[in-house]
Motif scaffolding. Sequence first.
Motif, PDB file in Angstrom:
ATOM      1  N   MET A   1       0.848  -1.197   0.000  1.00 41.96           N
ATOM      2  CA  MET A   1       0.000   0.000   0.000  1.00 41.96           C
ATOM      3  C   MET A   1       0.883   1.246   0.000  1.00 41.96           C
ATOM      4  SD  MET A   1      -2.951   1.150   2.716  1.00 41.96           S
ATOM      5  CE  MET A   1      -4.124  -0.026   2.063  1.00 41.96           C
ATOM      6  N   GLN A   2       0.533   2.180  -0.848  1.00 40.89           N
ATOM      7  CA  GLN A   2       1.341   3.395  -0.998  1.00 40.89           C
ATOM      8  C   GLN A   2       1.084   4.393   0.126  1.00 40.89           C
ATOM      9  OE1 GLN A   2       0.540   5.595  -4.561  1.00 40.89           O
ATOM     10  NE2 GLN A   2       2.355   6.876  -4.377  1.00 40.89           N
ATOM     11  N   ILE A   3       2.164   4.999   0.606  1.00 39.68           N
ATOM     12  CA  ILE A   3       2.046   6.099   1.559  1.00 39.68           C
ATOM     13  C   ILE A   3       1.858   7.390   0.767  1.00 39.68           C
ATOM     14  CG2 ILE A   3       3.249   7.437   3.322  1.00 39.68           C
ATOM     15  CD1 ILE A   3       4.703   4.862   4.125  1.00 39.68           C
ATOM     16  N   ILE A   4       0.792   8.111   1.077  1.00 43.76           N
ATOM     17  CA  ILE A   4       0.477   9.360   0.393  1.00 43.76           C
ATOM     18  C   ILE A   4       1.029  10.524   1.209  1.00 43.76           C
ATOM     19  CG2 ILE A   4      -1.349  10.824  -0.543  1.00 43.76           C
ATOM     20  CD1 ILE A   4      -1.058   8.094  -1.909  1.00 43.76           C
ATOM     21  N   ARG A   5       1.772  11.414   0.562  1.00 39.88           N
ATOM     22  CA  ARG A   5       2.302  12.601   1.226  1.00 39.88           C
ATOM     23  C   ARG A   5       1.520  13.824   0.769  1.00 39.88           C
ATOM     24  NH1 ARG A   5       6.314   9.143  -0.046  1.00 39.88           N
ATOM     25  NH2 ARG A   5       7.767   8.545   1.608  1.00 39.88           N
ATOM     26  N   SER A   6       1.213  14.702   1.716  1.00 40.64           N
ATOM     27  CA  SER A   6       0.434  15.886   1.386  1.00 40.64           C
ATOM     28  C   SER A   6       0.719  16.981   2.404  1.00 40.64           C
ATOM     29  CB  SER A   6      -1.068  15.558   1.373  1.00 40.64           C
ATOM     30  OG  SER A   6      -1.485  15.074   2.644  1.00 40.64           O
ATOM     31  N   TYR A   7       0.165  18.149   2.131  1.00 38.64           N
ATOM     32  CA  TYR A   7       0.282  19.287   3.036  1.00 38.64           C
ATOM     33  C   TYR A   7      -1.110  19.822   3.353  1.00 38.64           C
ATOM     34  CZ  TYR A   7       5.341  19.754   2.262  1.00 38.64           C
ATOM     35  OH  TYR A   7       6.695  19.531   2.213  1.00 38.64           O
ATOM     36  N   THR A   8      -1.251  20.386   4.524  1.00 39.98           N
ATOM     37  CA  THR A   8      -2.440  21.136   4.882  1.00 39.98           C
ATOM     38  C   THR A   8      -2.006  22.371   5.653  1.00 39.98           C
ATOM     39  OG1 THR A   8      -4.663  20.977   5.858  1.00 39.98           O
ATOM     40  CG2 THR A   8      -2.850  19.961   7.085  1.00 39.98           C
ATOM     41  N   GLN A   9      -2.889  23.315   5.809  1.00 39.99           N
ATOM     42  CA  GLN A   9      -2.541  24.560   6.488  1.00 39.99           C
ATOM     43  C   GLN A   9      -2.611  24.380   7.993  1.00 39.99           C
ATOM     44  OE1 GLN A   9      -1.337  27.038   4.779  1.00 39.99           O
ATOM     45  NE2 GLN A   9      -0.911  28.279   6.592  1.00 39.99           N
ATOM     46  N   GLY A  10      -1.622  24.930   8.675  1.00 45.57           N
ATOM     47  CA  GLY A  10      -1.586  24.847  10.130  1.00 45.57           C
ATOM     48  C   GLY A  10      -1.376  26.204  10.767  1.00 45.57           C
ATOM     49  N   ARG A  11      -1.189  26.203  12.050  1.00 45.74           N
ATOM     50  CA  ARG A  11      -1.061  27.440  12.834  1.00 45.74           C
ATOM     51  C   ARG A  11       0.142  28.266  12.426  1.00 45.74           C
ATOM     52  NH1 ARG A  11      -0.870  27.391  19.480  1.00 45.74           N
ATOM     53  NH2 ARG A  11      -0.380  29.591  19.828  1.00 45.74           N
ATOM     54  N   TRP A  12       1.252  27.597  12.090  1.00 48.54           N
ATOM     55  CA  TRP A  12       2.490  28.311  11.763  1.00 48.54           C
ATOM     56  C   TRP A  12       2.904  28.123  10.307  1.00 48.54           C
ATOM     57  CZ3 TRP A  12       2.739  25.270  16.471  1.00 48.54           C
ATOM     58  CH2 TRP A  12       2.541  26.039  17.624  1.00 48.54           C
ATOM     59  N   GLY A  13       1.977  27.781   9.465  1.00 45.80           N
ATOM     60  CA  GLY A  13       2.287  27.535   8.064  1.00 45.80           C
ATOM     61  C   GLY A  13       1.788  26.171   7.647  1.00 45.80           C
ATOM     62  N   GLN A  14       2.482  25.556   6.708  1.00 47.34           N
ATOM     63  CA  GLN A  14       2.044  24.265   6.197  1.00 47.34           C
ATOM     64  C   GLN A  14       2.493  23.109   7.106  1.00 47.34           C
ATOM     65  OE1 GLN A  14       1.772  23.772   1.709  1.00 47.34           O
ATOM     66  NE2 GLN A  14       3.522  25.160   1.877  1.00 47.34           N
ATOM     67  N   VAL A  15       1.619  22.121   7.204  1.00 50.14           N
ATOM     68  CA  VAL A  15       1.911  20.892   7.939  1.00 50.14           C
ATOM     69  C   VAL A  15       2.016  19.756   6.939  1.00 50.14           C
ATOM     70  CG1 VAL A  15       1.124  19.258   9.685  1.00 50.14           C
ATOM     71  CG2 VAL A  15       0.686  21.718   9.981  1.00 50.14           C
ATOM     72  N   HIS A  16       3.159  19.066   6.974  1.00 52.39           N
ATOM     73  CA  HIS A  16       3.376  17.927   6.082  1.00 52.39           C
ATOM     74  C   HIS A  16       2.926  16.658   6.791  1.00 52.39           C
ATOM     75  CE1 HIS A  16       5.956  14.623   4.393  1.00 52.39           C
ATOM     76  NE2 HIS A  16       5.462  15.142   3.282  1.00 52.39           N
TER      77      HIS A  16
END
Length: 271
Positions: A1-16
Amino acid sequence: MQIIRSYTQGRWGQVHLRSCGEQRADGPPPLLCIHSTPASGAMWDAILPRLGRDRLVIAPDTPGYGMSDAPPAPVSIREYTEALAALCDELGLVRIDVAGFHTGSIIATELANLRPDLVRRIVVFGLAAYDADARAQRLARVREFFPEPAADLVHIEKLWAKLTELADPRLQPEERHLAMAESLRTGARLPWGFMAVYGHDFIGAMARVAQPVLVMNPEDDLWILTRTHWRIYPDARLIEMPGVKHGVLKLETDRVEAELRAFLIPESTCC
């Protein structure tokens, strides 16, 4: 199964974050995996595809580590916890299980106390349950153990020596090298997570946890502290893992998966 990497917005910028699997209405709740200092969510890579077969599993990089943006100054365990709680809200997660490793164990515990509506069960690997005097001493010496980057490269020598000391002997030098590279990407921020740990009353927080807790205890640098303090959790069970040092998630993947699956079964089938 593939691990998916992404970003979302957080308190201090982007969260990976890394993720595997999907959330299912009739399946177990999502699992949030919180890494140690100064690692990243990559430390959970061996586990994510295993547990992602029947649930959503998420391993974020905590702010300032891995590829997540950093806060402008050192922050507290409470602030790291609030950032991850906000991440869960951003992702639309309403009920989760949480697994943490070392610093991640402390954040997982704080998340359970901060958001009992969110957290169902907790798994912790190693308990940095230092008393107030020990925490103060370690905080005062944190730059002795983790010097700021300098031209003489003493900070690199000390970090490599520490990684070699703590690593399970079954880990290859290349794996320690990759851990070293992950640590060095933080620059002078490397000890911020440790500073948060030493400024936090973890023992007091453990006593307030209402959720069931599974304590996994590899024979690493927190082996004795974990053995001594795990019963502070009101509802806890201990799994000892003698002979296993840092690298347990990669070296003992089958056993870790089995223990987590047995403990994190859905409520409809657990009793």
